[in-house]
Design an enzyme around this catalytic site. Structure first.
Site, short mmCIF file in Angstrom:
data_model
loop_
_atom_site.label_atom_id
_atom_site.label_comp_id
_atom_site.label_asym_id
_atom_site.label_seq_id
_atom_site.Cartn_x
_atom_site.Cartn_y
_atom_site.Cartn_z
N TYR A 9 6.87 7.63 9.59
CA TYR A 9 5.74 8.40 9.06
C TYR A 9 6.21 9.52 8.12
CZ TYR A 9 1.96 6.26 11.81
OH TYR A 9 1.01 5.41 12.32
N GLN A 64 5.01 6.93 1.60
CA GLN A 64 4.59 6.05 2.68
C GLN A 64 4.27 4.70 2.06
OE1 GLN A 64 3.72 6.93 6.44
NE2 GLN A 64 5.64 7.61 5.59
N ASP A 120 4.65 14.89 10.55
CA ASP A 120 4.77 15.32 9.15
C ASP A 120 5.60 16.60 9.01
OD1 ASP A 120 2.97 13.24 8.97
OD2 ASP A 120 1.22 14.54 8.74
N LEU A 175 0.83 -1.21 0.00
CA LEU A 175 0.00 0.00 0.00
C LEU A 175 0.86 1.26 0.00
CD1 LEU A 175 -3.16 0.77 2.04
CD2 LEU A 175 -1.21 2.31 2.28
N LEU A 176 0.53 2.17 -0.88
CA LEU A 176 1.20 3.48 -0.93
C LEU A 176 0.25 4.51 -0.34
CD1 LEU A 176 2.83 5.20 -4.02
CD2 LEU A 176 0.67 6.10 -3.13
N ASN A 177 0.80 5.46 0.49
CA ASN A 177 0.03 6.66 0.76
C ASN A 177 0.88 7.91 0.53
OD1 ASN A 177 0.57 5.30 3.51
ND2 ASN A 177 -0.08 7.26 4.26
N ASP A 178 0.98 8.84 1.44
CA ASP A 178 1.53 10.17 1.14
C ASP A 178 2.86 10.20 0.38
OD1 ASP A 178 -0.34 10.28 3.14
OD2 ASP A 178 0.96 11.25 4.59
#
Ligand code: FRU
Length: 444
Positions: free
Chosen positions: A79, A36, A138, A17-20
């Site tokens: 993160y 991410q 972040d 899974l990819l996020n930001d």
């Protein structure tokens, strides 16, 4: 694997899974895009930074893992964070997440690279200041020419349970101190992934307000907003960065030509949507195409970076049918379409993916519709737009990014159009409208 969902010119990982987008930077003649990544599962149970590299923003090499959770301070997740070139080295700032017995601890951390390949952890550079809860993450770092120091913005939650952006400073990028609250919200419980930069000598702030249930410590919903000039009131007079279904956690960087380039996570999918969307693929989610930012009429405009136009191939024929109906039949879901009219368009409609996706403009309102793949029903997003003179669509196998009036408004969405023939139907466009459709060539 169905094949039709696989993106052809968007960054997506081979598995998991990819996020930001994270750590965006131009360093040693290469563009670096970190993200991410859960490389093990298609869920959020593990987070590290994956890495893509490119010399032209269109052909990309996947470099696998860059920073993994192997220290006590980041063992429950590396993160999101940012990148900056300092003294010819690539500095990567991220949040180390540690959760023991349900107790969250967030530490702002640094990793440094001399070659863009190996990333040496330097440890914790900032502990959470006492004004905030452990929803403190972040870090976005930038250099201020006027103040001659580095600033770090951190997405935060104040002790009263409401969100804020914390401001920290440093003279060398290594030793940091907390300064103040840059701005705060009374309506949202958290601000995620803040970003700030100057364009045309004007300050721009990007931020992601998040509504949370503080008792259950869960996220309810969130979205991406921006402000230009003054940031005192985050809750009012903000603009949305994107009007589509799938856009979050955008991050920007400046390249060697001083262009301000943005990537975002192209998802706001719910768990059920994720499950069905990825049921036949070993991975889930992708980033948006890279977009250059501009300020015009005190608004933020987003346009595909100019390199992307090198991907455009042969023209696709326009078939004129009875009345004002025109039809285009690309070979696949991936296509480029540009429509331009010197006069304002009215009552126009573009219908694609065999009637599953639709863009309409009527009475100063844009409406984008797609088929929800969980309910199988149409769902729409709208935005007000005084006049419409240009539509540019970048469609990939399972997404569309629609730029209106040369980037004044953007709609980004994932599309689940399985094994259907592509058939674009245009209605209501007058004779003098210029319509250009092209094939897109993948370079990934
Ligand atoms: C935003 C976000 C960040 C966090 C990261 C974890 O999508 O929740 O605030 O650092 O994702 O993957």
């Amino acid at each position: 694997m169905t094949g039709t969902l696989k993106q052809q010119y968007h960054l997506e990982p081979p598995q998991g899974l990819l996020n930001d987008p994270n750590g965006l930077a131009y360093f040693n003649n290469k563009y670096h895009v970190f993200f991410q990544w859960n490389k093990f599962e298609k869920d959020h149970s593990y987070k590290e930074w994956g890495h893509f590299e490119s010399s032209d923003l269109i052909s990309w090499e996947f470099k696998y893992s860059a920073i993994i959770p192997d220290q006590n301070y980041d063992k429950n997740g590396v993160y999101s964070g940012s990148g900056l070139v300092i003294d010819n080295k690539l500095y990567l700032f991220y949040t180390g997440n540690n959760k023991e017995n349900g107790q969250r601890e967030s530490k702002q951390c640094l990793a440094v690279s001399e070659d863009g390949r190996t990333f040496l952890k330097q440890g914790v550079i900032l502990h959470t200041p006492e004004q905030f809860t452990e929803h403190f993450r972040d870090p976005k770092v930038f250099y201020s020419d006027s103040e001659k120091c580095y600033f770090m913005l951190v997405g935060a939650q104040r002790k009263n349970g409401k969100g804020a952006i914390a401001l920290c400073s440093s003279v060398d990028g290594v030793n940091w101190e907390y300064k103040d609250i840059l701005c705060a919200t009374e309506q949202y419980e958290m601000i995620e992934c803040p970003d700030m930069f100057q364009l045309n000598n004007t300050d721009v702030l990007l931020y992601n307000p998040q509504k949370r249930d503080n008792t259950l410590d869960t996220s309810l919903y969130s979205f991406s907003a921006y402000k230009i000039g003054s940031f005192n009131d985050l809750d009012n007079d903000f603009s949305l960065l994107d009007y589509g279904f799938d856009f979050y956690a955008p991050q920007t960087f400046s390249d060697e030509n001083g262009r301000r380039i943005l990537f975002a996570w192209m998802s706001r999918m719910e768990e059920e949507q994720e499950k069905i969307f990825a049921s036949d693929t070993p991975y889930i989610h992708c980033l948006t195409i890279p977009r250059e930012l501009f300020i015009k009429n005190n608004m933020l405009y987003q346009r595909p970076v100019k390199e992307l136009y090198q991907l455009l191939g042969d023209n696709i024929n326009l078939i004129v049918e009875d009345g004002d109906i025109k039809r285009i039949k690309p070979k696949e879901h991936m296509f480029y379409l540009r429509i331009k009219n010197n006069n304002c368009m009215q009552n126009v409609c573009i219908n694609f993916h065999q009637d599953q996706t639709k863009l309409e403009y009527n009475r100063n309102k844009v409406k984008f519709t797609r088929k929800n793949w969980v309910t199988n029903k149409p769902e729409s997003k709208t935005c007000n737009l005084k006049s419409l003179s240009e539509i540019e669509i970048w469609a990939d196998n399972s997404s569309v990014e629609i730029f209106l009036n040369n980037g004044e408004k953007v709609f980004s969405s994932r599309i689940f159009a399985l094994n259907t023939e592509e058939d674009i139907i245009l209605k209501g466009f007058s004779e003098e409208t210029i319509i250009e459709t092209k094939e897109i060539i993948s370079k990934l």
